[in-house]
Design a protein around this motif. Sequence first.
Motif, PDB file in Angstrom:
ATOM      1  N   ASN A 133      44.595  -7.572  48.240  1.00 23.66           N
ATOM      2  CA  ASN A 133      45.235  -7.532  49.553  1.00 23.66           C
ATOM      3  C   ASN A 133      46.269  -6.415  49.669  1.00 23.66           C
ATOM      4  O   ASN A 133      46.669  -6.037  50.773  1.00 23.66           O
ATOM      5  CB  ASN A 133      45.904  -8.894  49.834  1.00 23.66           C
ATOM      6  CG  ASN A 133      46.282  -9.051  51.283  1.00 23.66           C
ATOM      7  OD1 ASN A 133      45.435  -8.961  52.163  1.00 23.66           O
ATOM      8  ND2 ASN A 133      47.561  -9.247  51.543  1.00 23.66           N
ATOM      9  N   LYS A 148      39.631  -7.118  53.428  1.00 20.63           N
ATOM     10  CA  LYS A 148      38.528  -8.017  53.789  1.00 20.63           C
ATOM     11  C   LYS A 148      37.939  -8.714  52.549  1.00 20.63           C
ATOM     12  O   LYS A 148      37.738  -9.930  52.567  1.00 20.63           O
ATOM     13  CB  LYS A 148      37.447  -7.247  54.556  1.00 20.63           C
ATOM     14  CG  LYS A 148      37.916  -6.707  55.915  1.00 20.63           C
ATOM     15  CD  LYS A 148      38.285  -7.813  56.869  1.00 20.63           C
ATOM     16  CE  LYS A 148      38.698  -7.238  58.212  1.00 20.63           C
ATOM     17  NZ  LYS A 148      39.235  -8.264  59.114  1.00 20.63           N
ATOM     18  N   ASP A 202      39.918 -11.647  51.433  1.00 18.46           N
ATOM     19  CA  ASP A 202      39.706 -12.894  52.175  1.00 18.46           C
ATOM     20  C   ASP A 202      38.702 -13.796  51.461  1.00 18.46           C
ATOM     21  O   ASP A 202      38.869 -15.013  51.419  1.00 18.46           O
ATOM     22  CB  ASP A 202      39.182 -12.591  53.591  1.00 18.46           C
ATOM     23  CG  ASP A 202      40.281 -12.086  54.506  1.00 18.46           C
ATOM     24  OD1 ASP A 202      39.959 -11.625  55.616  1.00 18.46           O
ATOM     25  OD2 ASP A 202      41.457 -12.148  54.113  1.00 18.46           O
ATOM     26  N   LYS A 257      46.482 -13.926  56.979  1.00 21.40           N
ATOM     27  CA  LYS A 257      45.340 -14.551  56.294  1.00 21.40           C
ATOM     28  C   LYS A 257      45.045 -15.915  56.928  1.00 21.40           C
ATOM     29  O   LYS A 257      45.530 -16.952  56.498  1.00 21.40           O
ATOM     30  CB  LYS A 257      45.635 -14.712  54.794  1.00 21.40           C
ATOM     31  CG  LYS A 257      45.746 -13.386  54.071  1.00 21.40           C
ATOM     32  CD  LYS A 257      44.439 -12.616  54.158  1.00 21.40           C
ATOM     33  CE  LYS A 257      44.596 -11.228  53.574  1.00 21.40           C
ATOM     34  NZ  LYS A 257      43.397 -10.415  53.756  1.00 21.40           N
TER      35      LYS A 257
END
Lengths: 328, 174
Positions: free
Chosen positions: A97, A104, A107, A159
Motif C-alpha cells: 500500500n 490495488k 486490497d 481501504k
Amino acid sequence: MDKQQLLSEISQMAQSGQVSHADVMSAFSGAPTAAHEIASSKNLSIAEILYYIGGAIVFLGIIVLCYQNWDNFSSFLRIFITLGSSIASLIVAVLLNRYENLKKPSDAFFLLFGMLAPLGVGVTFKEAGFDLSSNVLWVAIYAMLTAVFFGIFWYFKQKVILLFFSIAFATALFHYLIAWLVGESLSGSDYSKVWEYQILVIGLVYMLVGRYLAVTAQKALVGVLYGFGSLFFLGSALALGGWQPNQNAFWELIYPLVVFGVIFLSVYAKSKAFLVFGTIFLIGYILKLTGEYFTSGLGWPLALVLAGLLIMLVGYYAVRINRKYLIA
Amino acid sequence: MINKQKLPLYIALAVPVLMIILVAAFIYMPGAGKHPKYNFLYMTGNSVYDYGYGSTGYQVSGGRLIYTPPAQTSAYPPVPQTGPVNFYLYDVAKGQATEVTLAQAQMYTLDPTNSSPDGYFVQQGNSGGGDFLFGGGGGDYNSWYIKGNNRAVKLNLKLTGSAYSNFKFLGWEE
C-alpha cells in the motif's frame, strides 16, 4: 467568495464525494474529465477482479491444505498456517500500500487478511485449550476483531475492504452477544423469534449505515449494504408475520406499509436494491396471503386470479419507478 | 446540535444497543432476586435415561422412591438398564450434588412432577454452542439446566458417564 472559502468548499465537497481528484485536475487543465477516468474511478477493472479472485483462491488453498492434513499438523503448525498466514497477509498488504501503483494488489491482501483472521484466532484459542462452543469466547473474539479491523481502517481510510470486514465482524459480535444473553433460557420457538428480530435489526442497521456512507467517501459499500439490508429487513419482517394459525396479526397488517416504505425509499435513496427487493417481497407477501387464507373453497381460484393481476401491477409500477427515478 | 449527516449512523449504533438492553431485561428482570428453592433427587448410571420405557425400575410413587423390577418388553431398549446406579441429592442453593445411599434416598418425600412447586424445571441443553461464524444457542445436549423465570442455570451434576444418557431426574424434595 475568496480563495480560502473556495478551497474549504472544495474540501467539503471532496469529503462528501461530490467532487473527485480528476474533476479538480481537469478544471486546472481546462479539459473535461475523460470518460475513462470517470469509469475507472467507479468500476472494478479486470486487473482488480483478478487480484480478488487470486486472493480468494489463496484462501481456498489454505482451507484445503488444513482440511486434508489437519490431524498431521502439530499445534504450532496449525496456528502458523492459519494465524500466521493472516498476519503475513496484513504485512504484505501494508507494504504494498506504500506504493501508488501497488495499492490495488494490496486490497487483495487486505481481503485475504480479513478472511483468514477469524479462522486464525479461532484455531489459536482452540489449541490454547479454550472451549469453542462458548458464546462468551466468541463475543471476546469478535469484539477484538471488530476493534482491530476498525482501527486499521481508521489508519488506512481509503481501504473500503477493511470497513466491510469491520461491519461483518460487528454483525457477528452482535449475534453472539444476543446468543450469550439468551443462553438456554428460551424454548426453540422463542429462540427463533429472537433470531428473526436480530436479522430485522441487522437489516435496518445496514440500511442506515448505507445511508450514512452514501454522503461520505466510502460509497463503494453503499450498494452492498442497501442490498443485504433490504433483504434481511424485509425477509425477517415477513417471517415475523408467521403462518396461520400461529400468525402474528401486527406484523401481517403492518407489512404492506413496511414494503411500500422500502419501495418509496428506493426513489429517495436512488437505490435499485430497495426497489428490487421491495418488489420481490411485495409479490411474496401477496402469494403468502393467498396461500394462508384462500386455499379452500371457491375463494382460492379467484384469489389466485386477483394475486396474478396484482403482481402484474406491481411489476409494471416497479419498472416505471426504475425508469423515471433511478436511471441516471 | 446533532449533525444531520451523521444522524443515520447514530441511529444505526443505537438500535442494536437498544435490542441488547431489551433482550437482557426480558431475560434477567423476571427472575431478578428469585432463586429455585427446592432440591431434587437424581440417579446416574449406564443408560439410566429411560426414554420413557421405565427400564431402570426406580420411580417415585406415593411420594417415595421405590424399586420395581422392570418387565421384559419388546419395546426399545429391549432389556432393562444394567450396571450400578448412584443417587445424588442436588442442593440448588449451593449448586452442588451430594451422593446418598438408596436407603437414604427412600427416606425423602419426593414430588415427581416435571415442575417444582416454585415453577422451576430440569431440562437438557438445546443445541451446540458457538461455531466458526454463526452459531450459538448457549447450551448443548451434554448439559442439564434448571430453568424458570426466563433464566437457565447450568447444573453442576456428578455423573458416571455421558450427561446425554446417564442422568435421570427422580423428584423434587418436599
